[in-house]
Every structure is written in structure tokens, then in C-alpha cells.
Enzyme design. Structure first.
Site, PDB file in Angstrom:
ATOM      1  N   GLU A 163      31.603 141.891  16.115  1.00 58.26           N
ATOM      2  CA  GLU A 163      32.166 143.244  16.645  1.00 58.26           C
ATOM      3  C   GLU A 163      32.900 142.995  18.161  1.00 58.26           C
ATOM      4  O   GLU A 163      31.977 143.806  19.150  1.00 58.26           O
ATOM      5  CB  GLU A 163      31.273 144.181  16.553  1.00 58.26           C
ATOM      6  CG  GLU A 163      30.869 144.552  15.093  1.00 58.26           C
ATOM      7  CD  GLU A 163      30.192 145.803  14.745  1.00 58.26           C
ATOM      8  OE1 GLU A 163      29.468 146.347  15.688  1.00 58.26           O
ATOM      9  OE2 GLU A 163      29.918 146.354  13.724  1.00 58.26           O
ATOM     10  N   GLU A 335      28.753 143.697   6.982  1.00 53.74           N
ATOM     11  CA  GLU A 335      27.858 144.775   7.255  1.00 53.74           C
ATOM     12  C   GLU A 335      28.292 145.935   6.568  1.00 53.74           C
ATOM     13  O   GLU A 335      29.442 146.080   6.471  1.00 53.74           O
ATOM     14  CB  GLU A 335      27.565 145.028   8.570  1.00 53.74           C
ATOM     15  CG  GLU A 335      26.853 144.062   9.542  1.00 53.74           C
ATOM     16  CD  GLU A 335      26.546 144.644  11.012  1.00 53.74           C
ATOM     17  OE1 GLU A 335      26.808 145.832  11.475  1.00 53.74           O
ATOM     18  OE2 GLU A 335      26.450 143.744  11.939  1.00 53.74           O
TER      19      GLU A 335
HETATM   20  C1  FCB Z   1      27.329 147.556  13.735  1.00 59.05           C
HETATM   21  C2  FCB Z   1      26.288 146.462  14.477  1.00 59.05           C
HETATM   22  C3  FCB Z   1      24.775 146.341  14.043  1.00 59.05           C
HETATM   23  C4  FCB Z   1      24.122 148.096  13.828  1.00 59.05           C
HETATM   24  C5  FCB Z   1      25.122 148.629  12.749  1.00 59.05           C
HETATM   25  C6  FCB Z   1      24.684 149.934  12.191  1.00 59.05           C
HETATM   26  O1  FCB Z   1      28.052 148.192  14.864  1.00 59.05           O
HETATM   27  O2  FCB Z   1      26.893 145.448  14.317  1.00 59.05           O
HETATM   28  O3  FCB Z   1      24.267 145.741  14.965  1.00 59.05           O
HETATM   29  O4  FCB Z   1      23.885 148.529  14.940  1.00 59.05           O
HETATM   30  O5  FCB Z   1      26.298 148.897  13.683  1.00 59.05           O
END
Ligand code: FCB
Length: 427
Positions: A163, A335
Site C-alpha cells: 500500500e 487483503e
Molecule cells: C490495510 C493495511 C492492513 C490493515 C488493513 C485493515 O490498509 O494494509 O495493515 O490495517 O488495512
């Protein structure tokens, strides 16, 4: 539903959020240690000193993964465990930890998926300017070299970064994350150095792990306009939030709308260097959580999670279709997940129907994208465990296993059973 053969089913975590043991075995200070110990930066004064104590409990956590039946686990390496001062002297005990973790995963038949940088920069490098100092490209490449030399092809999947958008904007523009800087010019310089660091580390990883898949993980929101009068605003938001990072990586250029809008904020950055950024990758990691609607009236909002992130599964579908238009390499959802105020466990389980519904709907959207011809190879739930959720401390629970932060006991949530059953049925 049917998913492609050899689909990767996983869960994701990151070092600072779960490991704890911040002063053990020679680990150096990270910017998140400094930030979380600074008064007023993190909810309730929480910090990652102990977190989930994964550093000691990783064998137990791998057993939880086996219970789920996953075949991949995404984790990150803490740079200050490997190089306590960011560069120079190597701390072999830090490397030993990831060595043990990787071996234990392989024994359990779970692919180790390694992210080099998930935000815990050595504080010593921050003291030299951190990501704003162009020398960091070399420091990052050395770190990537050390880690991948040691782990090589035992790790079959390396992501350079997690990110870039959050690192650049949340950490250096809004100052809500470590290192807490609020300066637009610095934020874009940081973004530029992150992109260059990524592209220069890729060949090093390829050399040290010739059979591994190499890529990067970006977060994207699905951006829309509430009505026609907000169209331009939405295009700009998308260009700044998503395309500022995706376009250099996949096309070798910054989005012109955003360049024009940002104007002199970008002075001093050689934007033509974006050409060097688009090195070939084996995968594109997408973190997806929510939609952003420009000009939206609160009453138009769909249900939200505890983070006040709007639940919008179709956004995942649309972003995946766009990545197909970009001719992105094979995609992995690195994610996806949700925080809800979970009730306490009863009879050894936490009932979390909202999280189950969230996961179910996003898996459905993902499946539709695959049916529509998008090449998606894997899906990782964020997260295995409730953990240190950055500036929200322990007040936001994303785990499919509940963590009692007094006893550090792990307790399955209903969503853990849901995910286990889903994998079993669809794998
Ligand atoms: C993302 C992050 C992770 C976590 C999630 C909820 O932005 O990569 O570390 O905080 O959000």
C-alpha cells in the site's frame, strides 16, 4: 462456485501488527514504535510492544491456519529485526526468526508469501529523512537483497511493498500514521522514491529467488460520483488515490489529470522517471475494502463497517475489470476483510454474522470477476487475528480469530468456520 485449480486461499497479517517482542533478539526501533509511544497518536495509548505475541506463538498460529485449510499465508518482515539501524550491521537472530517461520509453514504445506515492507521502517533511517531521502532506494535494495538471499526460493512469493498510497498520504500528508509528517511536497517525493525502490528491488529478488513470483500490493477504493456534477472530482480522486501508484507500475507514467492538478507540489520530482517503474511483474496484489463516492449524501450510504468504510462488494468486481483493461499481470486479492465490534466469546466461539456476510459477498463479487475473464489467482482474508490496527490500536477487530488481549488466547469467530467451509467446498 468454482474457482480456478490451484487457487491460493490465504490469510494476511503484518509484522508490527502481530509480532510483539519489540526489544527481543536484537530488533531495532521502528517508526511505529516511536509513533505509538508518542502521546496522542494512537487510540488509548496502545502500542505493538506485545500485540498478539506472534513472535513466540507462531507455531500455534500456524495450527490455526491448518484448521482453516488455507494453502498460503501472507506476512511481512520487520526491517528493524534484520537491520536494527536500517543498514549496515545485520542481525542474524532476526533472520533466524523468519527462517523458522518459513520452515514451519512449509512443513504445514502452507506457501509463505512475504511482503518486504509493511510500514515498520527502522527509526534510524527515518532520522536520516526516511522515504523522503533518495538514498533510501539503495537502503531498501540492500535490505531486499539480505532477506531474499537468506530465504531464496523457499519463499515462492515476494511483494516489495504494501500500500504505497497509505505510506505516502497517511504517513506524510495527513500525518495520521508514522512518521506523522504533514507536508504535501514530501508526500509526493516519498511516493516517487517508493515507486523507484520497488522497481529497483525487483531484479534483485529475481536473482536471489529465480523461481519465485515477484510483485507488489496496492490498495484501491472504488471511486464513483454521486451525480454528474461530481464526475470530474471522482476522476481526480481516482487519479490521486489509485492511479498515482498503479499507472507508473503498470504503464510507466503518472496520470496526467493528477499531474496537472498537483502543479508545483511536484516540483523537484523528475516525473519522467515513472518510465523506469514499470518493470515486468508476476502478480499484482490488490487490497480492497470499500467504495468512495464523491458528493455523496450520508443517506445514500450503504452499510458501513466499524471503520466507517462503506461495504460495497461490486467495487471489487469493477476494480478487477479495470485491471483487466490495464493488462495487469495475474491478480491476487492480498487483503479483504472487515472490522466490527464483536461480542465476547460464548462457549468457545465469537458470533460475527456481519463479517461472515462481508466475506461471503466479496467472494461472490470475486467469483463474478473470474467468470468475466479476470485472471485472479488467490484471495487472502485480512486478517488471521485481531491485531494492532495502527492508529486505532486494539479497538478495531479484523480477525477471523478473536484475540483476548489480556490472556492472548485465540478463539475462533464464526467467520473462521465460514472460511474453512468455503475453502473446503470451493477448492
Ligand atoms: C490495510 C493495511 C492492513 C490493515 C488493513 C485493515 O490498509 O494494509 O495493515 O490495517 O488495512
Amino acid at each position: 462456485m468454482s474457482f480456478p485449480q490451484d487457487f491460493w486461499w490465504g490469510v494476511a497479517t503484518s509484522s508490527y501488527q502481530i509480532e510483539g517482542a519489540v526489544r527481543e533478539d536484537g530488533r531495532g526501533e521502528s517508526i511505529w514504535d516511536r509513533f505509538s509511544h508518542t502521546h496522542g497518536k494512537v487510540w488509548n495509548g496502545d502500542n505493538g510492544d506485545i500485540a498478539c505475541d506472534h513472535y513466540h506463538r507462531y507455531p500455534e498460529d500456524i495450527r490455526l491456519m491448518q484448521f482453516l485449510g488455507i494453502n498460503a499465508y501472507r506476512f511481512s518482515v520487520a526491517w528493524p529485526r534484520i537491520l536494527p539501524y536500517g543498514k549496515g550491521q545485520i542481525n542474524s537472530k532476526g533472520l533466524d526468526f523468519y527462517d523458522r517461520l518459513v520452515d514451519c509453514l512449509l512443513e504445514a504445506d502452507i506457501r509463505p508469501c512475504l511482503t518486504l515492507y509493511h510500514w515498520d521502517l527502522p527509526q534510524a533511517l527515518q532520522d536520516l529523512g526516511g522515504w523522503a531521502n533518495r538514498d533510501i532506494i539503495g537502503w531498501f535494495c540492500d535490505y531486499a537483497d539480505i532477506v531474499s538471499r537468506r530465504l531464496g526460493d523457499r519463499v515462492g512469493w515476494y511483494a516489495t511493498f504494501n500500500e504505497l498510497e497509505v505510506i505516502a498520504y497517511r504517513g506524510h500528508l495527513q500525518g495520521l500514521h508514522a512518521p506523522g509528517i504533514q507536508d504535501a511536497k514530501i508526500a509526493y517525493q516519498v511516493a516517487h522514491h517508493l515507486l523507484l525502490s520497488h522497481s529497483q528491488a525487483v531484479p534483485i529478488l529475481r536473482e536471489n529467488a529465480p523461481h519465485a513470483s515477484i510483485g507488489i500490493v496496492l490498495n484501491q477504493n472504488y471511486v464513483e460520483a454521486a451525480d454528474e456534477s461530481h464526475e470530474e472530482e471522482a476522476i481526480l480522486e481516482d487519479a490521486i488515490k489509485n492511479r498515482w501508484f498503479m499507472d507508473p507500475i503498470l504503464k510507466g507514467e503518472y496520470p496526467s489529470e493528477a499531474v496537472e492538478h498537483l502543479g508545483t507540489i511536484l516540483s523537484g520530482i523528475d516525473l519522467t522517471e515513472a518510465k523506469q517503474v514499470a518493470v515486468p511483474l508476476d502478480f499484482f496484489g490488490l487490497n480492497y475494502y470499500m467504495r468512495t463516492v464523491m458528493g455523496q449524501h450520508p443517506s445514500q450510504k450503504l452499510p458501513m463497517t466499524q471503520m466507517e468504510w462503506e461495504v460495497y462488494p461490486d467495487g471489487l468486481y469493477y476494480l478487477l475489470l479495470r485491471l483487466k483493461d490495464y493488462q495487469a499481470p495475474p491478480i491476487i486479492i492480498t487483503e479483504n476483510g472487515a472490522a466490527y465490534p464483536d461480542p465476547p466469546p460464548i462457549d468457545g466461539v465469537v458470533e460475527d454474522p456481519q463479517r461472515v456476510a462481508y466475506l461471503e459477498k466479496h467472494l461472490d463479487a470475486l467469483h463474478r470477476a473470474i467468470e468475466a475473464g479476470v485472471d485472479v489467482r488467490g484471495y487472502f482474508v485480512w486478517s488471521l487475528l485481531d491485531n494492532f490496527e495502527w492508529r486505532f490500536g486494539y479497538s478495531r477487530r479484523f480477525g477471523i480469530f478473536y484475540v483476548d488481549f489480556q490472556t492472548l488466547q485465540r478463539i475462533p469467530k464464526r467467520s473462521a468456520y465460514f472460511y474453512r467451509d468455503f475453502i473446503e467446498k470451493n477448492a
